[in-house]
Design a protein around this motif. Structure first.
Motif, PDB file in Angstrom:
ATOM      1  N   SER A   1       0.827  -1.209   0.000  1.00 26.64           N
ATOM      2  CA  SER A   1       0.000   0.000   0.000  1.00 26.64           C
ATOM      3  C   SER A   1       0.857   1.252   0.000  1.00 26.64           C
ATOM      4  N   LEU A   2       2.076   1.148  -0.508  1.00 25.95           N
ATOM      5  CA  LEU A   2       3.057   2.209  -0.320  1.00 25.95           C
ATOM      6  C   LEU A   2       3.621   2.764  -1.625  1.00 25.95           C
ATOM      7  N   LEU A   3       4.049   1.901  -2.531  1.00 27.85           N
ATOM      8  CA  LEU A   3       4.715   2.357  -3.744  1.00 27.85           C
ATOM      9  C   LEU A   3       3.747   3.079  -4.677  1.00 27.85           C
ATOM     10  N   SER A   4       4.267   4.083  -5.378  1.00 26.19           N
ATOM     11  CA  SER A   4       3.473   4.803  -6.373  1.00 26.19           C
ATOM     12  C   SER A   4       3.379   3.975  -7.649  1.00 26.19           C
ATOM     13  N   ASP A   5       2.493   4.384  -8.539  1.00 24.37           N
ATOM     14  CA  ASP A   5       2.357   3.684  -9.819  1.00 24.37           C
ATOM     15  C   ASP A   5       3.667   3.727 -10.600  1.00 24.37           C
ATOM     16  N   ASP A   6       4.362   4.861 -10.570  1.00 20.89           N
ATOM     17  CA  ASP A   6       5.637   4.979 -11.289  1.00 20.89           C
ATOM     18  C   ASP A   6       6.684   4.041 -10.697  1.00 20.89           C
ATOM     19  N   GLU A   7       6.716   3.928  -9.364  1.00 21.23           N
ATOM     20  CA  GLU A   7       7.682   3.038  -8.715  1.00 21.23           C
ATOM     21  C   GLU A   7       7.386   1.585  -9.044  1.00 21.23           C
ATOM     22  N   ARG A   8       6.115   1.248  -9.111  1.00 22.18           N
ATOM     23  CA  ARG A   8       5.753  -0.127  -9.476  1.00 22.18           C
ATOM     24  C   ARG A   8       6.130  -0.417 -10.926  1.00 22.18           C
ATOM     25  N   GLU A   9       5.902   0.562 -11.783  1.00 21.85           N
ATOM     26  CA  GLU A   9       6.229   0.385 -13.199  1.00 21.85           C
ATOM     27  C   GLU A   9       7.730   0.213 -13.399  1.00 21.85           C
ATOM     28  N   ALA A  10       8.535   0.902 -12.604  1.00 22.20           N
ATOM     29  CA  ALA A  10       9.994   0.790 -12.725  1.00 22.20           C
ATOM     30  C   ALA A  10      10.460  -0.626 -12.418  1.00 22.20           C
ATOM     31  N   GLY A  11       9.809  -1.300 -11.501  1.00 23.15           N
ATOM     32  CA  GLY A  11      10.095  -2.705 -11.224  1.00 23.15           C
ATOM     33  C   GLY A  11      11.444  -2.979 -10.606  1.00 23.15           C
ATOM     34  N   ASP A  12      12.010  -1.997  -9.883  1.00 21.74           N
ATOM     35  CA  ASP A  12      13.342  -2.213  -9.305  1.00 21.74           C
ATOM     36  C   ASP A  12      13.324  -2.287  -7.782  1.00 21.74           C
ATOM     37  N   THR A  13      12.143  -2.326  -7.185  1.00 23.46           N
ATOM     38  CA  THR A  13      12.046  -2.459  -5.733  1.00 23.46           C
ATOM     39  C   THR A  13      10.716  -3.090  -5.380  1.00 23.46           C
ATOM     40  N   MET A  14      10.665  -3.732  -4.200  1.00 19.92           N
ATOM     41  CA  MET A  14       9.435  -4.378  -3.760  1.00 19.92           C
ATOM     42  C   MET A  14       9.417  -4.505  -2.245  1.00 19.92           C
ATOM     43  N   MET A  15       8.234  -4.701  -1.699  1.00 20.22           N
ATOM     44  CA  MET A  15       8.064  -4.987  -0.275  1.00 20.22           C
ATOM     45  C   MET A  15       7.937  -6.502  -0.127  1.00 20.22           C
ATOM     46  N   ILE A  16       8.978  -7.124   0.380  1.00 18.84           N
ATOM     47  CA  ILE A  16       9.025  -8.586   0.378  1.00 18.84           C
ATOM     48  C   ILE A  16       8.125  -9.223   1.437  1.00 18.84           C
ATOM     49  N   CYS A  17       7.474  -8.411   2.267  1.00 17.85           N
ATOM     50  CA  CYS A  17       6.562  -8.993   3.252  1.00 17.85           C
ATOM     51  C   CYS A  17       5.226  -9.374   2.635  1.00 17.85           C
ATOM     52  N   VAL A  18       4.855  -8.757   1.493  1.00 16.28           N
ATOM     53  CA  VAL A  18       3.557  -9.069   0.883  1.00 16.28           C
ATOM     54  C   VAL A  18       3.636  -9.336  -0.616  1.00 16.28           C
ATOM     55  N   SER A  19       4.539  -8.670  -1.335  1.00 19.58           N
ATOM     56  CA  SER A  19       4.569  -8.776  -2.787  1.00 19.58           C
ATOM     57  C   SER A  19       5.228 -10.069  -3.236  1.00 19.58           C
ATOM     58  N   ARG A  20       4.893 -10.483  -4.453  1.00 20.02           N
ATOM     59  CA  ARG A  20       5.319 -11.793  -4.942  1.00 20.02           C
ATOM     60  C   ARG A  20       5.899 -11.665  -6.359  1.00 20.02           C
ATOM     61  N   CYS A  21       6.168 -12.804  -6.953  1.00 21.70           N
ATOM     62  CA  CYS A  21       6.705 -12.861  -8.311  1.00 21.70           C
ATOM     63  C   CYS A  21       5.587 -13.242  -9.274  1.00 21.70           C
ATOM     64  N   LYS A  22       5.571 -12.601 -10.444  1.00 22.13           N
ATOM     65  CA  LYS A  22       4.570 -12.932 -11.452  1.00 22.13           C
ATOM     66  C   LYS A  22       4.875 -14.247 -12.158  1.00 22.13           C
ATOM     67  N   GLY A  23       6.151 -14.677 -12.095  1.00 20.41           N
ATOM     68  CA  GLY A  23       6.550 -15.897 -12.779  1.00 20.41           C
ATOM     69  C   GLY A  23       7.209 -16.879 -11.834  1.00 20.41           C
ATOM     70  N   LYS A  24       8.380 -17.342 -12.221  1.00 15.64           N
ATOM     71  CA  LYS A  24       9.051 -18.395 -11.473  1.00 15.64           C
ATOM     72  C   LYS A  24      10.289 -17.932 -10.720  1.00 15.64           C
ATOM     73  N   ARG A  25      10.833 -16.721 -11.023  1.00 15.99           N
ATOM     74  CA  ARG A  25      12.106 -16.367 -10.417  1.00 15.99           C
ATOM     75  C   ARG A  25      12.264 -14.843 -10.309  1.00 15.99           C
ATOM     76  N   LEU A  26      12.865 -14.425  -9.203  1.00 17.46           N
ATOM     77  CA  LEU A  26      13.266 -13.037  -9.004  1.00 17.46           C
ATOM     78  C   LEU A  26      14.692 -13.002  -8.477  1.00 17.46           C
ATOM     79  N   LEU A  27      15.475 -12.046  -8.948  1.00 12.69           N
ATOM     80  CA  LEU A  27      16.825 -11.809  -8.431  1.00 12.69           C
ATOM     81  C   LEU A  27      16.763 -10.577  -7.551  1.00 12.69           C
ATOM     82  N   LEU A  28      17.035 -10.787  -6.258  1.00 12.07           N
ATOM     83  CA  LEU A  28      16.942  -9.694  -5.289  1.00 12.07           C
ATOM     84  C   LEU A  28      18.329  -9.146  -4.963  1.00 12.07           C
ATOM     85  N   ASP A  29      18.371  -7.883  -4.625  1.00 14.26           N
ATOM     86  CA  ASP A  29      19.621  -7.216  -4.249  1.00 14.26           C
ATOM     87  C   ASP A  29      19.907  -7.456  -2.769  1.00 14.26           C
ATOM     88  N   LEU A  30      20.149  -8.740  -2.452  1.00  9.88           N
ATOM     89  CA  LEU A  30      20.444  -9.151  -1.081  1.00  9.88           C
ATOM     90  C   LEU A  30      21.682 -10.021  -1.072  1.00  9.88           C
TER      91      LEU A  30
END
Length: 319
Positions: A290-319
Motif C-alpha cells: 500500500s506504499l509504492l506509487s504507480d511509477d515506482e511499481r512500473e519501474a520494477g526495481d524495488t518491492m516490499m518482500i513482506c507481501v509482494s510476490r513474483c509474477k513468474g518463477k524467479r526473481l533476483l533480489l539485491d540481497l
C-alpha cells in the motif's frame, strides 16, 4: 535516508495522554542527528528485538533531539506495550532513517486531518506550512480529549485549528469539510483505517483525487488476489547465488527467515517500507503493498518482500 542503524539514547519518556507516551531521543555523544522533513518516520529497534516505525513529531530544525509519539495498542504485537511499560530514560535503542513516505508537497493551501495518534506526522507539517506562509486548516479528531496527545501544542499553533472529541460532539462531518475545499487545496490525513477509508471515498469524485494524501498505520485490506485465485511458488535468488524457494502460502520474507536470512521488517503488511528490497531482475513483480506509487511499481526495481510476490518463477533480489 540513512540505511544503517545507529545508537541513540532515550532521554525522556513522557505521558502525553491516556494512551500515548512520547520519547525524546538524543545521540549518546551529543552529536547532531540526521536532517529530516515533515512527515518522516524512523525505524526503531527496541531492546526486546522488535522493530517498529514511529513518526517524528518534534521540530524539524532541531537536530539535537528527536521526539516520537507511541500509542499503546492492546491488540498489537508487543512493541507499544514494551515502550509504555518497560522503556526507561537512559536506555539505548538503535534507529535507522529518517525515511519519508508522506512528504509535504507544494500547494496553494492545506487541510490537515489527524485522527488520534495521526497527529504525530501532522504537527511538523502544520509548522512547515506556517513557515511557508501557506494558508492551512487543522482538524484534530479523537474519541475523547483524554486520549488526544499534544493538545497544548496543537492549541498553540494558532491559525485555523479545530479540536473535535467524539464523546462530546459525535462524529465529525467529514463530507462537509471535503465538499467545500477551495481550488488548489491539498489534504493530508493520518489516522485509523476507517477514517482514511471515508476520506478516500469522499475524494473519489474529485477531478484530481491526487490532492488527497494519506498515511496508513494498517493495510487497506487483504492482499490482492491472484488472477486465477491461487498463488504459486517461485524462487528468489540472492546476489551471492543462494536460491530460496518461496511456497504458495508464504511470503518472500517468511521464506528468507526460514532459510536463516533475517531482513529488517516490522508491519508485515506492506505499509511501512522497512522491508523494501531492490530487484535486479526476474519474471516481474506482483506488487501487493500500500506504499509504492504507480511509477515506482512500473519501474520494477524495488518491492516490499513482506507481501509482494513474483509474477513468474524467479526473481533476483539485491540481497
Amino acid at each position: 535516508m540513512n540505511n544503517e542503524f545507529f545508537d541513540v539514547e532515550v532521554r525522556s519518556v513522557r505521558r502525553e495522554s491516556s494512551s500515548v507516551v512520547s520519547l525524546r531521543l538524543e545521540h549518546p555523544l551529543g552529536q547532531e542527528l540526521p536532517d529530516w522533513e515533515a512527515g518522516a518516520h524512523v525505524d526503531v529497534l527496541l531492546p526486546n528485538g522488535l522493530l517498529r516505525q514511529y513518526s517524528l513529531c518534534s521540530e524539524t530544525r532541531d537536530r539535537s533531539s528527536w521526539r516520537l509519539g507511541v500509542l499503546r495498542e492492546p491488540e498489537g504485537r508487543g512493541g507499544s506495550a514494551y515502550v509504555h511499560d518497560e522503556l526507561k530514560p537512559g536506555t539505548k535503542v538503535q534507529v535507522r532513517g529518517p525515511r519519508n513516505n508522506f512528504a509535504l508537497e507544494p500547494a496553494g493551501r492545506y487541510v490537515f486531518i489527524a485522527g488520534g495518534i495521526g497527529i504525530t506526522p501532522v504537527l511538523p507539517m502544520v509548522r512547515e506550512a506556517s513557515r511557508l506562509g501557506a494558508p492551512w486548516r487543522l482538524v484534530y479528531l479523537g474519541r475523547s480529549r483524554e486520549s488526544m496527545a499534544f493538545l497544548g501544542e496543537v492549541r498553540a499553533l494558532g491559525g485555523d485549528v479545530h479540536i473535535h472529541a467524539d464523546d462530546e460532539s459525535g462524529l465529525f462531518p467529514l463530507a462537509d469539510l471535503l465538499g467545500g475545499l477551495e481550488p488548489g487545496t491539498c489534504v493530508y490525513a493520518c489516522g485509523p483505517g476507517p477514517l482514511l477509508n471515508v476520506l478516500q471515498s469522499l475524494a473519489g469524485g474529485w477531478a484530481d483525487p491526487s490532492r488527497l494524501h494519506l498515511e496508513r498505520f494498517t493495510a487497506i485490506g487483504t492482499a490482492p488476489e491472484p488472477a486465477d485465485g491461487t498463488d504459486t511458488g517461485f524462487v528468489v535468488e540472492l546476489t551471492d547465488g543462494t536460491e530460496v524457494p518461496v511456497g504458495p502460502d508464504e511470503s518472500i520474507l517468511q521464506a528468507l527467515e526460514a532459510a536463516g536470512i533475517n531482513q529488517p521488517n516490522s508491519c508485515r503488511e506492506g505499509i511501512c517500507g522497512t522491508c523494501e528490497t531492490g530487484v535486479l531482475g526476474g519474471d516481474g513483480i506482483d506488487h501487493r503493498d500500500s506504499l509504492l506509487s504507480d511509477d515506482e511499481r512500473e519501474a520494477g526495481d524495488t518491492m516490499m518482500i513482506c507481501v509482494s510476490r513474483c509474477k513468474g518463477k524467479r526473481l533476483l533480489l539485491d540481497l
